[in-house]
Write an enzyme that holds these catalytic residues in place. Structure first.
Site, short mmCIF file in Angstrom:
data_model
loop_
_atom_site.label_atom_id
_atom_site.label_comp_id
_atom_site.label_asym_id
_atom_site.label_seq_id
_atom_site.Cartn_x
_atom_site.Cartn_y
_atom_site.Cartn_z
N CYS A 37 77.10 60.44 87.93
CA CYS A 37 76.03 60.51 88.94
C CYS A 37 75.07 61.65 88.58
CB CYS A 37 76.62 60.74 90.33
SG CYS A 37 75.37 61.13 91.55
N CYS A 61 75.42 64.57 91.40
CA CYS A 61 76.63 65.32 91.72
C CYS A 61 76.60 66.72 91.07
CB CYS A 61 77.87 64.55 91.27
SG CYS A 61 78.40 63.29 92.45
N ASN A 64 61.92 66.27 90.33
CA ASN A 64 62.29 64.91 89.96
C ASN A 64 62.14 64.70 88.45
OD1 ASN A 64 62.38 62.03 89.69
ND2 ASN A 64 61.78 61.84 91.84
N HIS A 104 79.35 62.95 97.05
CA HIS A 104 78.67 61.73 96.60
C HIS A 104 78.70 60.61 97.65
CE1 HIS A 104 77.30 58.89 93.52
NE2 HIS A 104 78.19 58.04 93.99
N ASN A 115 64.96 56.85 100.96
CA ASN A 115 65.25 55.42 100.83
C ASN A 115 66.77 55.31 100.85
OD1 ASN A 115 62.52 54.95 100.37
ND2 ASN A 115 62.76 55.12 98.15
N SER A 130 70.00 52.53 93.98
CA SER A 130 71.27 52.16 93.36
C SER A 130 72.28 53.30 93.46
CB SER A 130 71.04 51.79 91.90
OG SER A 130 70.32 52.82 91.26
N HIS A 152 74.42 58.58 96.39
CA HIS A 152 74.51 60.03 96.65
C HIS A 152 73.41 60.41 97.67
CE1 HIS A 152 76.02 64.03 95.13
NE2 HIS A 152 75.15 64.33 96.08
N HIS A 186 70.47 61.68 99.41
CA HIS A 186 69.33 62.47 98.95
C HIS A 186 68.03 61.92 99.51
CE1 HIS A 186 69.15 59.06 96.16
NE2 HIS A 186 67.89 59.38 95.92
N GLN A 191 63.52 62.30 98.85
CA GLN A 191 62.52 62.67 97.85
C GLN A 191 61.32 63.32 98.53
OE1 GLN A 191 61.81 59.95 94.55
NE2 GLN A 191 63.02 58.44 95.66
ZN LIG Z 1 76.77 61.89 93.21
#
Ligand SMILES: [Zn+2]
Ligand SMILES: [Zn+2]
Length: 348
Positions: A48, A51, A73, A111, A151, A159, A162, A164, A166
């Site tokens: 990931c 992570c 990013n 995660h 999102n 996909s 985890h 998060h 943006q």
């Molecule tokens: Zn992760």
């Protein structure tokens, strides 16, 4: 069939457009779960990119972070490295460099968590990080607006589960925000009142669409919702951005966000997909006193495994057609528990 109130057009005051409510033709209510049991991912994944301690595509390595982690990013849509030598287009066409900053903020080192599973103090810490990012990025001379969004879920193209969000700190103001700012200003000039306060008053007067409120924050499905489970979470007092909230307001807002996120997950006992966006006033130096900071959730699902398809009216025409009644959907969310289904299950 009783069609009163189920078949009408509702004015969207923050977009200045009609929403067609056509809930009278909704097929039978959906009964029972069809969601297949989800396999929960582990709390750490070696491959990931988000992570702690892992290598990202850019070759940068994540810190061994414990709480919230923000970084630039690796695939920025706006950035300081965007090309500045651009070929001029023909005729009336225009172009310019994609200046700005794009960041990622991981909510947790774990995660397999979602916003709904963070506790209120962790959400409060996240709000403080968003405040700091908004202030820092908004102060950059090339940045005219800071869009913070999450999102969530494969149906909105994510996909990596985890947790998060943006941040796009852009050299332009996103269209939705520009419209809200213009309409809020017009409303203030016409009436001397704050547009969002008039929305809150109308929601309080009716009351059926309010999901949760505490002393300084509120969560509701707006009268003019375009998506079945669309909701707004906002401080009750008007602030043009998150940076203006004091510590009590931040705590109350964190609590309202927690309740909303938990109820979404509890709706079908699954991680509920959505696009969440913070609607801040632009940071371009304009006068945005009438702009009321709020958070909008736009969930794409109408039922488990049934997307709201954007088609002729929405894509072809630009206005939304809703097959559901906001009052019905609010009632569903009002009836749910505030204990996350995973915790309720583990207590059995
Ligand atoms: Zn992760
Ligand atoms: Zn908004």
């Amino acid at each position: 069939m009783q069609t009163h109130g189920r078949w009408e057009q509702r004015w969207h005051p923050l977009r200045s457009e009609w929403v067609v409510i056509a809930a009278h033709r909704q097929d039978r209510p959906w009964h029972g779960a069809t969601v297949t049991s989800q396999v929960s991912p582990p709390d750490y994944l070696e491959n990931c990119f988000f992570c702690p301690g892992n290598l990202r595509v850019s070759g940068a390595r994540n810190e061994n972070y414990q709480g919230i982690y923000a970084f630039d990013n690796d695939h920025p849509c706006v950035g300081v490295t965007a090309p500045h030598e651009l070929a001029p287009p023909s005729g009336i066409y225009r172009n310019r460099p994609a200046d700005g900053v794009a960041r990622v903020v991981c909510y947790s080192p774990k995660h397999n968590l979602t916003l709904a599973e963070l506790d209120v103090s962790e959400i409060e810490a996240l709000l403080k990080v968003w405040q700091a990012q908004y202030s820092e990025l908004g102060a950059r001379p090339e940045v005219r607006h800071v869009l913070v969004f999450e999102n969530k879920g494969e149906v909105v193209g994510v996909s990596n589960p985890h947790p998060h969000c943006q941040i796009y700190a852009t050299n332009f103001v996103f269209k939705t925000i520009e419209n809200e700012a213009t309409l809020s200003r017009q409303h203030f000039d016409d009436t001397g009142r704050i547009l969002f306060q008039d929305i809150l008053k109308a929601e309080h007067d009716d009351g059926r669409r309010i999901i949760f409120e505490n002393s300084s924050a509120i969560a509701f499905i707006p009268y003019f919702a375009r998506y079945a489970y669309e909701s707004y979470v906002a401080p009750k007092a008007t602030h043009s951005g998150l940076a203006g909230l004091d510590s009590n307001e931040l705590h109350d807002l964190a609590e309202a966000l927690k309740v909303m996120a938990v109820r979404y997950d509890n709706l079908w006992s699954m991680p509920f997909p959505y696009v969440m966006a913070l609607h801040h006033a632009p940071t371009d130096g304009g006068d945005y006193n009438g702009f009321h900071f709020h958070i909008e959730f736009h969930p794409p699902l109408r039922k488990p495994n049934l997307l709201k398809y954007l088609a002729g009216p929405e894509i072809g025409g630009g206005n939304f057609l809703s097959d559901t009644l906001p009052e019905d959907k609010a009632q569903e969310l009002r009836d749910l528990s505030d204990i996350h289904y995973k915790i309720a299950r583990s207590a059995l």
